[in-house]
Design a protein around this motif. Structure first.
Motif, mmCIF file in Angstrom:
data_model
loop_
_atom_site.group_PDB
_atom_site.id
_atom_site.type_symbol
_atom_site.label_atom_id
_atom_site.label_comp_id
_atom_site.label_asym_id
_atom_site.label_seq_id
_atom_site.Cartn_x
_atom_site.Cartn_y
_atom_site.Cartn_z
ATOM 1 N N ALA A 129 0.815 -1.221 0.000
ATOM 2 C CA ALA A 129 0.000 0.000 0.000
ATOM 3 C C ALA A 129 0.849 1.272 0.000
ATOM 4 O O ALA A 129 0.623 2.168 -0.827
ATOM 5 C CB ALA A 129 -0.968 -0.001 1.173
ATOM 6 N N PRO A 130 1.837 1.436 0.893
ATOM 7 C CA PRO A 130 2.648 2.656 0.838
ATOM 8 C C PRO A 130 3.470 2.775 -0.439
ATOM 9 O O PRO A 130 3.754 3.885 -0.889
ATOM 10 C CB PRO A 130 3.537 2.561 2.082
ATOM 11 C CG PRO A 130 3.496 1.141 2.509
ATOM 12 C CD PRO A 130 2.166 0.616 2.083
ATOM 13 N N GLY A 183 2.650 6.870 -6.994
ATOM 14 C CA GLY A 183 1.578 7.596 -7.653
ATOM 15 C C GLY A 183 0.581 6.698 -8.345
ATOM 16 O O GLY A 183 -0.305 7.177 -9.055
ATOM 17 N N ALA A 184 0.701 5.382 -8.141
ATOM 18 C CA ALA A 184 -0.217 4.459 -8.808
ATOM 19 C C ALA A 184 -1.631 4.584 -8.247
ATOM 20 O O ALA A 184 -2.617 4.609 -8.992
ATOM 21 C CB ALA A 184 0.292 3.025 -8.655
ATOM 22 N N PHE A 185 -1.745 4.645 -6.900
ATOM 23 C CA PHE A 185 -3.048 4.789 -6.246
ATOM 24 C C PHE A 185 -2.875 5.673 -5.017
ATOM 25 O O PHE A 185 -1.983 5.438 -4.203
ATOM 26 C CB PHE A 185 -3.611 3.424 -5.824
ATOM 27 C CG PHE A 185 -3.904 2.493 -6.962
ATOM 28 C CD1 PHE A 185 -5.084 2.588 -7.671
ATOM 29 C CD2 PHE A 185 -2.971 1.537 -7.328
ATOM 30 C CE1 PHE A 185 -5.343 1.739 -8.726
ATOM 31 C CE2 PHE A 185 -3.222 0.678 -8.377
ATOM 32 C CZ PHE A 185 -4.406 0.776 -9.092
ATOM 33 N N ARG A 186 -3.748 6.663 -4.875
ATOM 34 C CA ARG A 186 -3.673 7.531 -3.704
ATOM 35 C C ARG A 186 -4.234 6.862 -2.466
ATOM 36 O O ARG A 186 -3.783 7.132 -1.343
ATOM 37 C CB ARG A 186 -4.423 8.835 -3.980
ATOM 38 C CG ARG A 186 -3.781 9.686 -5.074
ATOM 39 C CD ARG A 186 -4.571 10.950 -5.317
ATOM 40 N NE ARG A 186 -3.959 11.770 -6.361
ATOM 41 C CZ ARG A 186 -4.480 12.894 -6.822
ATOM 42 N NH1 ARG A 186 -5.632 13.351 -6.315
ATOM 43 N NH2 ARG A 186 -3.876 13.565 -7.775
ATOM 44 N N ALA A 187 -5.236 6.016 -2.649
ATOM 45 C CA ALA A 187 -5.860 5.310 -1.521
ATOM 46 C C ALA A 187 -6.044 3.848 -1.930
ATOM 47 O O ALA A 187 -7.154 3.424 -2.286
ATOM 48 C CB ALA A 187 -7.189 5.950 -1.152
ATOM 49 N N GLY A 208 -12.584 -0.695 -0.291
ATOM 50 C CA GLY A 208 -12.246 0.689 0.013
ATOM 51 C C GLY A 208 -10.802 0.740 0.476
ATOM 52 O O GLY A 208 -10.094 -0.269 0.457
ATOM 53 N N PRO A 209 -10.314 1.899 0.903
ATOM 54 C CA PRO A 209 -8.923 2.012 1.341
ATOM 55 C C PRO A 209 -8.591 0.997 2.431
ATOM 56 O O PRO A 209 -9.384 0.774 3.353
ATOM 57 C CB PRO A 209 -8.833 3.446 1.858
ATOM 58 C CG PRO A 209 -9.898 4.184 1.116
ATOM 59 C CD PRO A 209 -11.009 3.199 0.936
ATOM 60 N N VAL A 210 -7.408 0.393 2.336
ATOM 61 C CA VAL A 210 -7.053 -0.694 3.252
ATOM 62 C C VAL A 210 -6.951 -0.212 4.698
ATOM 63 O O VAL A 210 -7.134 -1.002 5.629
ATOM 64 C CB VAL A 210 -5.717 -1.351 2.834
ATOM 65 C CG1 VAL A 210 -5.890 -2.127 1.554
ATOM 66 C CG2 VAL A 210 -4.607 -0.323 2.709
ATOM 67 N N GLU A 211 -6.667 1.079 4.914
ATOM 68 C CA GLU A 211 -6.584 1.583 6.280
ATOM 69 C C GLU A 211 -7.949 1.816 6.902
ATOM 70 O O GLU A 211 -8.063 2.077 8.107
ATOM 71 C CB GLU A 211 -5.785 2.894 6.330
ATOM 72 C CG GLU A 211 -4.301 2.746 6.024
ATOM 73 C CD GLU A 211 -4.024 2.787 4.529
ATOM 74 O OE1 GLU A 211 -4.997 2.878 3.749
ATOM 75 O OE2 GLU A 211 -2.844 2.721 4.157
#
Length: 284
Positions: A200-201, A207-211, A249-252
């Motif tokens: 994820a980071p 720049g591939a995915f913001r979230a 959705g976002p993993v966080e």
């Protein structure tokens, strides 16, 4: 080759012990679209002799480059120099075709020069600071690749660069790279080993995915070979995957888990250029 040098107001004044004080008003260097200027500079206690030159104090500051240390040169003999160098990268990496393509940040290095003057060997301990590589996407939009600080040894001999175990903190883990670059043919052969990195980071940093909706912790090994200009690299890879998680959705966040996979190993081949990374996973 192709380097234009203009030295202004060179002055030599006798000093103590038979040495001299050497100074200049300005030094201009230009090669292709890259130009650098050093303003008034003084070298105290320089020894000038027919068969050797000894400069015990070097302190030269250009627009985007600085050099501090000492240099000793023997005619038809060895070079002995230790220099602390700092380079601001944008001035040296900006594309002449598209100014949106460049590398931001700076590089510091302790450089030890040895060997014959006409075939010097440079051994460097390199440390980078806040490196961000800017490129342009297929949609003609600027994209940033944020890299962690890179530390490690680099050896330059002629037109060959050897990377001897450079380490970079990235993706929550550590990445180690060893390789050889041929600057004449613009080729690179490299081995990469990454421990405890998180997907994820990395997706955010590239720049591939913001979230990103997917994450895992992995140990990665890869061997790539190809050209630096144009950037085309390919080779085999393997990834030991742990805690693979896909959310809706976002993993966080707290969205529903769509997929949770037990530890496994992924192997195959990868290919990358300045626009794409293609992964062909042949085994899991």
């Amino acid at each position: 080759e192709g380097l234009r040098v203009e030295l202004r107001d060179l002055d030599v004044v006798p000093a103590s012990d038979g040495r001299v004080q050497l100074s200049w008003g300005a030094l201009d260097l230009q090669r292709d679209h890259i130009s650098q200027r050093a303003g008034p500079t003084v070298f105290p206690r320089v020894e000038l002799a027919p068969d050797h030159v000894d400069v015990p104090e070097v302190d030269v500051v250009f627009d985007d480059l600085s050099l501090r240390g000492r240099v000793s040169v023997v005619a038809d003999g060895p070079l002995d120099a230790v220099l602390d160098a700092r380079v601001d990268l944008p001035a040296f990496t900006m594309s002449t075709v598209d100014p949106r393509k460049y590398v931001d940040g700076s590089v510091s290095a302790r450089v030890v020069l040895s060997g014959p003057v006409d075939r010097p060997v440079a051994v460097m301990d390199v440390a980078t600071h806040n490196i961000v590589a800017w490129r342009v996407s297929s949609k003609d939009e600027p994209v940033a690749l944020a890299l962690g600080d890179i530390v490690g040894p680099v050896v330059v001999e002629g037109r060959t660069v050897r990377i001897g175990g450079v380490n970079m903190a990235w993706g929550g883990g550590n990445v180690r790279v060893e390789g050889v670059a041929d600057l004449d043919h613009r080729t690179l052969v490299a081995d990469l080993k990454a421990d405890d990195v998180h997907l994820a980071p990395i997706l955010r940093a590239t720049g591939a995915f913001r979230a990103p909706w997917v994450d895992f912790e992995g140990d990665i090994e890869a061997h790539v070979a190809g050209t630096l200009e144009p950037l085309v690299l390919a080779g085999p890879f393997s990834v030991a995957v742990d805690d693979l998680l896909v959310r809706n959705g976002p993993v966080e966040g707290s969205d529903a888990v769509m997929l949770a996979v037990p530890p496994g190993r992924l192997a195959g081949s990868l290919a990358l250029d300045d626009q794409h990374i293609v992964i062909d996973a042949q085994d899991f």
